[in-house]
Design a protein around this motif. Structure first.
Motif, PDB file in Angstrom:
ATOM      1  N   SER A  77       0.634  -1.276  -0.053  1.00 51.08           N
ATOM      2  CA  SER A  77      -0.016   0.056   0.083  1.00 51.08           C
ATOM      3  C   SER A  77       0.911   1.175  -0.092  1.00 51.08           C
ATOM      4  CB  SER A  77      -0.961  -0.014   1.184  1.00 51.08           C
ATOM      5  OG  SER A  77      -0.336   0.010   2.465  1.00 51.08           O
ATOM      6  N   PHE A  78       0.433   2.072  -0.464  1.00 48.43           N
ATOM      7  CA  PHE A  78       1.082   3.662  -0.552  1.00 48.43           C
ATOM      8  C   PHE A  78       0.156   4.672   0.082  1.00 48.43           C
ATOM      9  CE2 PHE A  78       2.868   1.498  -4.045  1.00 48.43           C
ATOM     10  CZ  PHE A  78       4.123   1.838  -4.029  1.00 48.43           C
ATOM     11  N   LYS A  79       0.903   5.141   1.177  1.00 45.57           N
ATOM     12  CA  LYS A  79      -0.061   6.453   1.794  1.00 45.57           C
ATOM     13  C   LYS A  79      -0.109   7.514   0.798  1.00 45.57           C
ATOM     14  CE  LYS A  79       0.462   8.923   6.428  1.00 45.57           C
ATOM     15  NZ  LYS A  79      -0.622   9.859   5.838  1.00 45.57           N
ATOM     16  N   ARG A  90      -4.307   0.278  -1.967  1.00 45.90           N
ATOM     17  CA  ARG A  90      -3.346  -0.963  -2.324  1.00 45.90           C
ATOM     18  C   ARG A  90      -2.935  -0.735  -3.632  1.00 45.90           C
ATOM     19  NH1 ARG A  90      -5.847  -5.856   1.100  1.00 45.90           N
ATOM     20  NH2 ARG A  90      -5.316  -5.191   3.392  1.00 45.90           N
ATOM     21  N   ALA A  91      -1.671  -0.747  -3.972  1.00 47.94           N
ATOM     22  CA  ALA A  91      -1.144  -0.842  -5.502  1.00 47.94           C
ATOM     23  C   ALA A  91      -0.982  -2.481  -5.922  1.00 47.94           C
ATOM     24  CB  ALA A  91       0.154  -0.334  -5.508  1.00 47.94           C
ATOM     25  N   VAL A  92      -0.752  -3.202  -4.867  1.00 43.85           N
ATOM     26  CA  VAL A  92      -0.948  -4.749  -5.188  1.00 43.85           C
ATOM     27  C   VAL A  92      -1.709  -5.142  -3.923  1.00 43.85           C
ATOM     28  CG1 VAL A  92       0.679  -6.660  -4.901  1.00 43.85           C
ATOM     29  CG2 VAL A  92       1.561  -4.833  -6.058  1.00 43.85           C
ATOM     30  N   SER A 123      -0.097  -0.781 -18.210  1.00 41.33           N
ATOM     31  CA  SER A 123       0.512   0.216 -17.039  1.00 41.33           C
ATOM     32  C   SER A 123      -0.274   0.526 -16.034  1.00 41.33           C
ATOM     33  CB  SER A 123       0.987   1.498 -17.936  1.00 41.33           C
ATOM     34  OG  SER A 123       1.429   2.416 -17.056  1.00 41.33           O
ATOM     35  N   GLY A 124       0.196   0.401 -14.686  1.00 40.53           N
ATOM     36  CA  GLY A 124      -0.637   0.759 -13.624  1.00 40.53           C
ATOM     37  C   GLY A 124      -1.332  -0.136 -13.079  1.00 40.53           C
ATOM     38  N   SER A 125      -0.944  -1.746 -13.560  1.00 38.30           N
ATOM     39  CA  SER A 125      -1.774  -2.716 -12.713  1.00 38.30           C
ATOM     40  C   SER A 125      -0.902  -3.296 -11.640  1.00 38.30           C
ATOM     41  CB  SER A 125      -1.477  -3.806 -13.946  1.00 38.30           C
ATOM     42  OG  SER A 125      -2.016  -3.617 -15.192  1.00 38.30           O
ATOM     43  N   GLY A 126       0.103  -2.757 -11.356  1.00 35.99           N
ATOM     44  CA  GLY A 126       0.916  -3.065 -10.098  1.00 35.99           C
ATOM     45  C   GLY A 126       2.179  -3.959 -10.448  1.00 35.99           C
ATOM     46  N   LYS A 127       2.516  -4.143 -11.706  1.00 34.48           N
ATOM     47  CA  LYS A 127       3.622  -5.078 -12.070  1.00 34.48           C
ATOM     48  C   LYS A 127       4.962  -4.666 -11.310  1.00 34.48           C
ATOM     49  CE  LYS A 127       3.251  -4.419 -16.264  1.00 34.48           C
ATOM     50  NZ  LYS A 127       2.267  -3.253 -16.511  1.00 34.48           N
ATOM     51  N   SER A 128       5.353  -3.368 -11.749  1.00 31.11           N
ATOM     52  CA  SER A 128       6.736  -2.894 -10.920  1.00 31.11           C
ATOM     53  C   SER A 128       6.638  -2.960  -9.461  1.00 31.11           C
ATOM     54  CB  SER A 128       7.005  -1.464 -11.405  1.00 31.11           C
ATOM     55  OG  SER A 128       6.952  -1.431 -13.053  1.00 31.11           O
ATOM     56  N   VAL A 129       5.538  -2.510  -8.902  1.00 31.20           N
ATOM     57  CA  VAL A 129       5.447  -2.544  -7.377  1.00 31.20           C
ATOM     58  C   VAL A 129       5.752  -4.023  -6.783  1.00 31.20           C
ATOM     59  CG1 VAL A 129       3.712  -2.173  -5.556  1.00 31.20           C
ATOM     60  CG2 VAL A 129       3.929  -0.608  -7.228  1.00 31.20           C
ATOM     61  N   THR A 130       5.060  -5.053  -7.699  1.00 28.93           N
ATOM     62  CA  THR A 130       5.322  -6.297  -7.288  1.00 28.93           C
ATOM     63  C   THR A 130       6.766  -6.746  -7.252  1.00 28.93           C
ATOM     64  OG1 THR A 130       3.169  -7.053  -8.306  1.00 28.93           O
ATOM     65  CG2 THR A 130       4.514  -8.889  -7.860  1.00 28.93           C
TER      66      THR A 130
HETATM   67  N1  LIG Z   1       5.487   5.686  -4.987  1.00 25.26           N
HETATM   68  C1  LIG Z   1       4.450   5.522  -5.228  1.00 25.26           C
HETATM   69  N2  LIG Z   1       3.481   6.465  -4.719  1.00 25.26           N
HETATM   70  C2  LIG Z   1       2.131   6.190  -4.842  1.00 25.26           C
HETATM   71  N3  LIG Z   1       1.595   5.597  -5.589  1.00 25.26           N
HETATM   72  C3  LIG Z   1       2.472   4.518  -6.274  1.00 25.26           C
HETATM   73  C4  LIG Z   1       3.871   4.492  -6.156  1.00 25.26           C
HETATM   74  N4  LIG Z   1       4.433   3.654  -6.946  1.00 25.26           N
HETATM   75  C5  LIG Z   1       3.485   3.216  -7.594  1.00 25.26           C
HETATM   76  N5  LIG Z   1       1.994   3.726  -7.369  1.00 25.26           N
HETATM   77  C6  LIG Z   1       0.837   3.224  -7.746  1.00 25.26           C
HETATM   78  O1  LIG Z   1       0.890   1.824  -7.850  1.00 25.26           O
HETATM   79  C7  LIG Z   1       0.227   1.381  -9.031  1.00 25.26           C
HETATM   80  C8  LIG Z   1       0.799   0.292  -9.623  1.00 25.26           C
HETATM   81  O2  LIG Z   1       1.984   0.973 -10.420  1.00 25.26           O
HETATM   82  P1  LIG Z   1       3.022   0.118 -11.021  1.00 25.26           P
HETATM   83  O3  LIG Z   1       3.274  -1.092 -10.262  1.00 25.26           O
HETATM   84  O4  LIG Z   1       4.208   1.026 -11.339  1.00 25.26           O
HETATM   85  O5  LIG Z   1       2.376  -0.289 -12.446  1.00 25.26           O
HETATM   86  P2  LIG Z   1       2.909  -1.040 -13.618  1.00 25.26           P
HETATM   87  O6  LIG Z   1       4.396  -1.212 -13.460  1.00 25.26           O
HETATM   88  O7  LIG Z   1       2.232  -2.101 -13.884  1.00 25.26           O
HETATM   89  O8  LIG Z   1       2.825  -0.055 -14.812  1.00 25.26           O
HETATM   90  C9  LIG Z   1      -0.104   2.814  -9.787  1.00 25.26           C
HETATM   91  O9  LIG Z   1      -1.488   3.096  -9.865  1.00 25.26           O
HETATM   92  C10 LIG Z   1       0.927   3.752  -9.131  1.00 25.26           C
HETATM   93  O10 LIG Z   1      -0.054   4.905  -9.230  1.00 25.26           O
END
Ligand SMILES: Nc1ncnc2c1ncn2[C@@H]1O[C@H](COP(=O)(O)OP(=O)(O)O)[C@@H](O)[C@H]1O
Ligand code: SF4
Ligand SMILES: [Mg+2]
Lengths: 342, 371
Positions: free
Chosen positions: A28-30, A37-39, A58-65
């Motif tokens: 989660s992101f504050k 919850r991003a993931v 883009s924005g699905s949460g892949k990078s965050v994972t």
């Molecule tokens: N540092 C951050 N602060 C706030 N929200 C974030 C941050 N990083 C990612 N997010 C949110 O998490 C969600 C998923 O992002 P991300 O994992 O980068 O997507 P993807 O890689 O699938 O394109 C996005 O909606 C983004 O807004």
């Protein structure tokens, strides 16, 4: 079918335990006073020798994972709120920071989308590769240099001994991504996470970089790759299995063959339909209508309900379960229960 | 790259000409110039001598009206008789052999006056500059790493105050409170060393108790003091002015360091460095800091120019006989040969500083290639 003698290293889903197990991961992101919850509770396994695709817009949460697996979520504002990430049975979320540093770059390595900015502009490429070696192994500078030259040569950088002394800006985009791969693989990690490694490159270079990654994986016994991409075409050519993500959740898991032969989730179908097909000549490419909602405005019920072409009433109120339909295939959609698709 | 710097060097010439031509023109047309002042001075002298006194060689007629011839005489003495372009050309030719003429007020060659004072300004200014870097860089780093903490907010308040108070104003304030009996009379009022024994700080009196270091009038005999005493006395006089110099650049340097580091901490290469398993210490102090210091290091090139510009008012406030003080008084007294001399020096320092800055830039940032 993969035995020790075969040179082609294929995943063995039955006999070998997964290298990496992700369970119910929540990040989660504050944002102001909220913790969206991003993931949101994703689970998947990665097996030895496997190339696992994680796909989604883009924005699905892949990078965050992927950052969560490396424990690189920027905190604040981010936080791994729940879940478990096990590397060969070892819980990564419980080990100390110093122990985690030993994992990074050494057992799990990562390469990123933008080769232009991912390297430090004021240090030579050689220094940056040698630095990885010397962080994890107690070797002399000369030994590290030798290893760096070897590795740069292996990733196809000609005249590596000379280019070692050059700065990132003296490398082309493709060469930089090769250098990134060299840097990532120089300590022989068991897992390589590649987050959109070819998105910023031109088509020819894209294919070369993907081939290079696969080739190097083949030479490393038991090594696996998590390939993150928004492009199903890339997945088709490289992966064994695919995890389709949307809205921070796993929507479908399948082998590549099954996924392309018969996608079950409406989102997967949409992604497939928007691939430029060589068979049918359409005037315009199909695109899934609408956009990925921001994590602050995720709909109730099914995350995909605002854009789904097969949406039914309960989708707006009731969150669908991730149905396990056998053979490792999973789908998160109400239609499976309705008997329309299953 | 070499050709770039050759071009930059050549560009110094037209810039120097441009600035000095404008300044020269101003000295010609600004009211209250040396000719008028001289006429005024003579008129006053005549007036006080009385009409009947008529001193020998008086150029004024009894009605105090100056004759055209006498006026010409004065103009000639100041070199104001020639047309401006001829006068400028004369000045320029002499400047080429470092002859800046003679001060109207001091009757001394301007070049010598500058040489005598340059090191004083340089020492004060560079100590202040060095101090500012030594405080601002660690502080800026700390603020960036603790961004949003109480320490960050607290120090920002100080930085903000430092930013809004000019160095000379701070000087006046500090002198009032620390060099007079208004609050604590612990520091000297100005100058660069103590003049009379009475004003010596106690610590030096203690060191020198067995020596007679003053004459009958109580005037200090500098040469008789020990090295330690001299050093202490010098430092004693430097504390406030150096502090004021420091405050002049402290605020902007701190903010620059903090912002630059914060910006770099958000870059992709930092994520890569962490992903390699580097210790945070190494990521911050090797990878990030190296990048954030680029704008600060190039600022060093401008140091001399800044120091000279900053010296005008601070030297005035602290009564330090340096270039700034000389420049300031010369402007007020329309001592134009001195003004032009100091101006030429400052222009050259600034122009060479810019080039030096570019060289530094090319040295520290491998991406920079000047074409
Ligand atoms: N540092 C951050 N602060 C706030 N929200 C974030 C941050 N990083 C990612 N997010 C949110 O998490 C969600 C998923 O992002 P991300 O994992 O980068 O997507 P993807 O890689 O699938 O394109 C996005 O909606 C983004 O807004
Ligand atoms: S649950 Fe409903 S909205 Fe979600 S994908 Fe299935 S049909 Fe579409
Ligand atoms: Mg991404």
């Amino acid at each position: 079918m993969a035995t020790a003698e075969t040179s082609i290293q294929e995943p063995d889903y039955v006999n070998s335990p997964p290298t990496l197990q992700v369970r119910d991961l929540v990040v989660s992101f504050k944002v102001e006073n909220d913790f969206p919850r991003a993931v949101d509770g994703i689970s998947f396994d990665l097996y030895p020798n496997e190339v696992l695709g994680i796909v989604g817009e883009s924005g699905s949460g892949k990078s965050v994972t992927s950052l969560a697996i490396m424990r690189l979520i920027p905190d604040p504002p981010g936080k791994i709120a729940e879940g478990s990430i096990k590397l060969r049975g070892q819980e990564l979320l419980d080990i100390s920071y110093e122990e985690m540093r030993d994992v990074r770059g050494n057992e799990i390595a990562m390469i990123f989308q933008e080769p232009m900015t991912a390297l430090n502009p004021v240090f030579t490429v050689g220094m940056q590769v040698m630095e990885t070696i010397r962080t994890h192994e107690n070797v002399s500078k000369d030994e590290a240099r030798k290893r760096a030259i070897e590795m740069l040569t292996r990733v196809g950088i000609p005249d590596a001994a000379k280019r070692l002394k050059e700065y990132p800006h003296q490398f082309s985009g493709g060469m930089r991504q090769r250098a990134m791969i060299a840097m990532a693989l120089v300590c022989h990690p068991k897992i390589l996470i590649a987050d959109e490694p070819t998105t910023a490159l031109d088509v020819t270079t894209q294919a070369q970089i993907l081939d290079l990654m696969l080739e190097l994986k083949q030479k490393e016994e038991g090594a696996s790759i998590i390939l993150i991409t928004h492009d199903l075409a890339v997945v088709a050519e490289t992966c064994h299995r695919v995890v389709v993500m949307y809205g921070g959740k796993v929507q479908e898991v399948a082998t590549v063959e099954k996924l392309f032969a018969r996608p079950l989730h409406p989102y997967t179908k949409g992604l497939l339909a928007s691939l430029p097909s060589t068979h049918e000549k359409k005037d315009r490419l199909y695109t899934i209508p609408g956009n990925v909602p921001s994590i602050l405005q995720m709909p109730e019920g099914c995350r995909f309900c605002t854009r789904c072409s097969e949406v039914i009433d309960r989708c707006h109120t009731e969150e669908p379960k991730l149905h396990d339909i056998g053979n490792g295939r999973k789908v998160r959609c109400h239609l499976l229960e309705e008997g329309i698709n299953g | 790259m070499t050709s770039y710097f050759i071009r930059r060097l050549l560009l110094i010439i037209p810039t120097f000409l441009g600035v000095t031509i404008i300044a020269f023109g101003i000295t010609r047309f600004l009211p209250g110039g040396p000719v008028e002042r001289e006429i005024m001075r003579m008129r006053m002298a005549t007036a006080s001598e009385g009409v009947g006194g008529g001193g020998a060689g008086s150029v004024l007629d009894p009605t105090s009206e100056m004759t055209e011839a006498a006026k010409k005489e004065i103009e000639k003495a100041f070199g104001f008789d020639k047309p401006i372009h001829v006068a400028y050309w004369d000045w320029l030719k002499r400047v080429c052999v470092l002859d800046f003429g003679t001060s109207y007020n001091f009757q001394e060659p301007v070049w010598n006056m500058i040489i005598d004072r340059f090191h004083i300004s340089l020492i004060f200014g560079s100590l202040g500059f060095l101090g500012a870097y030594l405080v601002s860089i660690p502080l800026g780093i700390f603020k960036a790493l603790r961004h949003g903490s109480y320490f960050d907010f607290g120090s920002s308040a100080i930085v903000f105050i430092g930013y809004s108070i000019p160095g000379w104003a701070l000087g006046v304030l500090l002198l009032t409170f620390l060099a007079t009996d208004r609050f604590a009379d612990i520091l000297p009022l100005g100058d660069i060393k103590t003049g009379s024994y009475q004003n010596l700080p106690q610590i030096i009196k203690d060191i020198e108790q067995d020596n007679v270091i003053y004459d009958d009038t109580g005037t200090l005999i500098w040469e008789k003091m020990s090295f330690t005493s001299k050093l202490i006395d010098r430092i004693y006089h430097m504390i406030l002015p150096v502090f004021c110099y420091m405050m002049g650049s402290f605020a902007s340097l701190t903010i620059l360091t903090k912002n630059s580091l914060m910006e770099n901490l958000g870059q992709d290469y930092v994520r890569t460095a962490f992903a390699k398993g580097l210790a945070p210490r190494r990521v911050i102090f090797v990878h990030t800091l190296r990048n954030s210091l680029i704008p600060l290091a190039t600022g060093l090139g401008h140091a001399l120019g800044y120091i000279m510009a900053g010296s005008y008012l601070i030297e005035m406030v602290f009564n330090i006989d340096g270039i700034g003080y000389l420049g300031f008084t010369s402007i007020l007294q329309r001592d134009y040969t001195v003004v032009m001399g100091i101006l030429s020096l400052n222009v050259m320092l600034t122009l060479f500083g810019n080039i030096f800055s570019d060289i530094l830039y090319a040295v520290i940032d491998p991406r920079i290639r000047f074409e």
